[in-house]
Design a protein around this motif. Structure first.
Motif, short mmCIF file in Angstrom:
data_model
loop_
_atom_site.label_atom_id
_atom_site.label_comp_id
_atom_site.label_asym_id
_atom_site.label_seq_id
_atom_site.Cartn_x
_atom_site.Cartn_y
_atom_site.Cartn_z
N GLY A 292 0.82 -1.09 -0.01
CA GLY A 292 -0.07 0.06 0.05
C GLY A 292 0.54 1.32 0.17
N VAL A 293 1.95 1.23 -0.77
CA VAL A 293 2.83 2.29 -0.83
C VAL A 293 2.58 3.33 -1.87
N ASP A 294 2.62 4.71 -1.34
CA ASP A 294 2.60 5.52 -2.57
C ASP A 294 3.98 5.72 -2.94
N PRO A 295 4.09 5.79 -4.14
CA PRO A 295 5.33 6.25 -4.98
C PRO A 295 6.28 7.35 -3.90
N ALA A 296 5.54 8.30 -3.84
CA ALA A 296 6.11 9.48 -3.22
C ALA A 296 6.81 9.36 -1.90
N ASP A 297 6.21 8.24 -1.07
CA ASP A 297 6.91 7.91 0.09
C ASP A 297 8.22 7.35 -0.05
N VAL A 298 8.49 6.83 -1.56
CA VAL A 298 9.88 6.05 -1.49
C VAL A 298 11.00 7.07 -1.50
N LYS A 299 11.93 6.91 -0.56
CA LYS A 299 12.99 8.03 -0.25
C LYS A 299 14.27 7.13 -0.55
N HIS A 300 14.51 6.07 -0.77
CA HIS A 300 15.88 5.38 -0.93
C HIS A 300 15.71 4.14 -1.47
N VAL A 301 16.54 3.77 -2.48
CA VAL A 301 16.79 2.52 -3.08
C VAL A 301 18.17 1.94 -3.04
N ASN A 302 18.20 0.57 -2.27
CA ASN A 302 19.36 -0.06 -2.52
C ASN A 302 19.37 -0.83 -3.85
N ALA A 357 19.93 1.88 6.85
CA ALA A 357 19.64 3.07 6.04
C ALA A 357 18.48 3.85 6.63
N LEU A 358 17.48 3.04 6.92
CA LEU A 358 16.34 3.74 7.36
C LEU A 358 16.40 4.07 8.93
N GLN A 359 16.94 2.97 9.52
CA GLN A 359 17.22 3.25 11.14
C GLN A 359 18.12 4.56 11.26
N HIS A 360 19.24 4.58 10.67
CA HIS A 360 20.24 5.64 10.71
C HIS A 360 19.76 6.97 9.83
N ARG A 361 18.73 6.79 9.07
CA ARG A 361 18.36 8.11 8.19
C ARG A 361 19.67 8.43 7.11
N VAL A 362 20.41 7.22 6.86
CA VAL A 362 21.38 7.67 5.96
C VAL A 362 21.58 6.76 4.95
N ASP A 386 22.07 12.00 3.79
CA ASP A 386 21.09 12.09 4.92
C ASP A 386 19.56 11.84 4.14
N LEU A 387 18.85 11.04 4.88
CA LEU A 387 17.40 10.42 4.43
C LEU A 387 16.23 11.48 5.23
N PRO A 388 15.38 11.75 4.59
CA PRO A 388 14.37 12.70 5.37
C PRO A 388 13.67 12.00 6.72
N ALA A 389 13.31 12.76 7.64
CA ALA A 389 12.81 12.38 8.71
C ALA A 389 11.08 11.93 8.31
N GLY A 390 10.41 11.28 9.34
CA GLY A 390 9.16 10.93 8.96
C GLY A 390 8.84 9.53 8.47
N ASP A 391 7.64 9.22 8.32
CA ASP A 391 7.48 7.87 7.68
C ASP A 391 8.09 7.78 6.22
N ILE A 392 8.90 6.98 5.91
CA ILE A 392 9.48 6.90 4.80
C ILE A 392 9.83 5.30 4.52
N VAL A 393 9.80 5.18 3.15
CA VAL A 393 10.02 3.74 2.45
C VAL A 393 11.23 3.75 1.68
N ALA A 394 11.84 2.59 1.77
CA ALA A 394 12.98 2.07 1.17
C ALA A 394 13.05 0.80 0.39
N LEU A 395 13.33 0.88 -1.00
CA LEU A 395 13.44 -0.42 -1.69
C LEU A 395 14.89 -1.32 -1.73
N ASN A 396 14.64 -2.59 -1.82
CA ASN A 396 16.02 -3.40 -2.16
C ASN A 396 15.38 -4.33 -3.29
N ASN A 397 16.17 -4.11 -4.34
CA ASN A 397 16.12 -4.84 -5.42
C ASN A 397 17.07 -5.69 -5.84
#
Length: 413
Positions: A292-302, A357-362, A386-397
């Motif tokens: 249920g992820v809005d693409p706008a919430d994705v802030k990081h991709v490994n 990366a999510l935990q440390h916001r980097v 640095d990654l933004p604060a708040g609820d964010i999503v990261a992808l691992n491909n």
């Protein structure tokens, strides 16, 4: 399928840049490569003489008797799994029901060094010198089986074998089993130990490995115009996944939420990716939809980004297709620039890096990106970002030979 939320409560790693999670994360954030020259005598005759060998010999960490009964791939898996189990606070957990604990641990090739060394013994010294432990050491499910035996995990012990997508597929499998109510806790991950002359020669002859003879630390260079193939690595990543209900009931620390996973196949070629990235696009889209992820919430991709000419471009197309205009707000990285490519262990190691990366916001950087390929229109971190604060999503491909595609979406807590 149940709507149970699945969370990450433990992490473990042994890699080319560090023997545990803290040392590996420190190396990744600071852009230190683990690619080095091979020192074995057999390496002198090979067209490629570098690799991402494990920074710490697993045989020196484990009990000697057990280590001698395990292939190196199992040794690496056991080091990572033991760290993750302890990190999750399960070593001293009371009342943990082994019937509700599972293992999903992947391998791309299995105990190939055991297989080949015993074949050499057969040819040189005859059948009586072949080890009676050869089969249980070389079978691809040996890491999962030995993890199950060590931690009393009786719900299941499964081994996805999907080439370089295997480690990420193990995470997807673990999530499904928890959501289906078949387990409360799953030790998931992947391991590989394939640094052997046959494997190196085979990958080199199919033009998959870089033959760059420069400084080894500069050879793995995802998205750079000078990239010419991947660097073989070895190691293992492990994650303890739990139903949120189970984790909260025992007061566990939660690193991240596993929001969704997508698994697809290209049906295009046994080794080459679909140049348009259609299979990987569907995998990423499924992971986002399931979570249920809005693409706008994705802030990081490994990214999978192995440093191959075709694959790196195809993954860029996938991210544009799935994230649309929001792709410009996403920090993309490839930790393979430092670790090399761990094959069946890659997705698991990179999942650990994604969670951290999510935990440390980097975001860790991509090193060796001196001249970004203009065909790859992505915001790639070349220094820790640095990654933004708040609820964010990261992808691992993760994408593998045979057209295997797996994407996993993690959410912050």
């Amino acid at each position: 399928m149940s709507s149970k939320r699945v969370v990450v409560t433990g992490l473990g790693v042994t890699s080319p840049v560090g023997g545990d999670v803290p040392s590996t994360w420190d190396a990744l954030v600071n852009g230190r490569s683990g690619v080095r020259p091979l020192t074995q005598d057999w390496a002198e005759t090979l067209p490629v003489r570098i690799a991402g060998s494990a920074a710490v010999d697993p045989a020196g960490v484990l009990e000697r008797v057990k280590a001698r009964r395990w292939d190196r791939s199992t040794q690496l898996a056991m080091v990572a799994a033991t760290e993750a189990w302890a990190d999750a606070g399960l070593s001293d957990a009371e009342g943990l029901d082994g019937d509700r604990v599972g293992v999903a641990f992947a391998s791309g090739i299995g105990g190939v060094t055991t297989l080949l060394s015993n074949y050499d013994l057969l040819l040189e010294k005859g059948p009586r010198r072949v080890s009676p432990l050869a089969v249980p050491m070389l079978m691809p499910n040996a890491p999962a089986a030995n993890i199950s035996l060590t931690f009393g995990a009786r719900a299941f012990a499964s081994t996805p074998v999907s080439a370089c997508a295997s480690g990420n597929e193990a995470i997807s499998l673990a999530v499904d089993q928890i959501r289906l109510g078949r387990a409360d806790v799953v030790l998931a991950g992947g391991a590989e130990a394939a640094i052997h002359p046959l494997n190196i020669a085979a990958f080199a002859n199919m033009m998959a490995l870089s033959k760059n003879d420069a400084d080894p630390t500069t050879v793995s260079r995802p998205w750079d115009t000078g990239r010419d193939g991947f660097v073989l690595g070895e190691g293992s990543g492990a994650l303890v996944l739990e139903s949120e209900e189970h984790a909260l009931a025992r007061g566990a620390r939660i690193y991240a939420i596993v929001l969704g996973a997508g698994v697809t196949a290209d049906a295009h070629d046994i080794a080459q990716p679909d140049p348009r990235g259609r299979g990987g696009t569907r995998a990423i889209a499924r992971a986002l939809h399931e979570g249920g992820v809005d693409p706008a919430d994705v802030k990081h991709v490994n990214a999978h980004a192995t440093s191959t000419p075709q694959g790196d471009i195809a993954e860029g197309l996938m991210l544009h297709a799935t994230l649309g205009a929001h792709v410009s707000d996403v920090v993309v990285t490839s930790t393979k620039s430092m670790t090399g490519h761990l094959l069946g262990g890659a997705g698991a190691l990179e999942a650990v890096a994604t969670v951290l990366a999510l935990q440390h916001r980097v975001s860790p950087p991509t090193i060796n990106l001196d001249d970004q390929d203009p065909a790859v229109d992505l915001d790639i971190a070349t220094t820790a970002r640095d990654l933004p604060a708040g609820d964010i999503v990261a992808l691992n491909n993760s994408f593998g030979f045979g057209g295997a595609n797996v994407a996993v979406a993690f959410g912050s807590v």
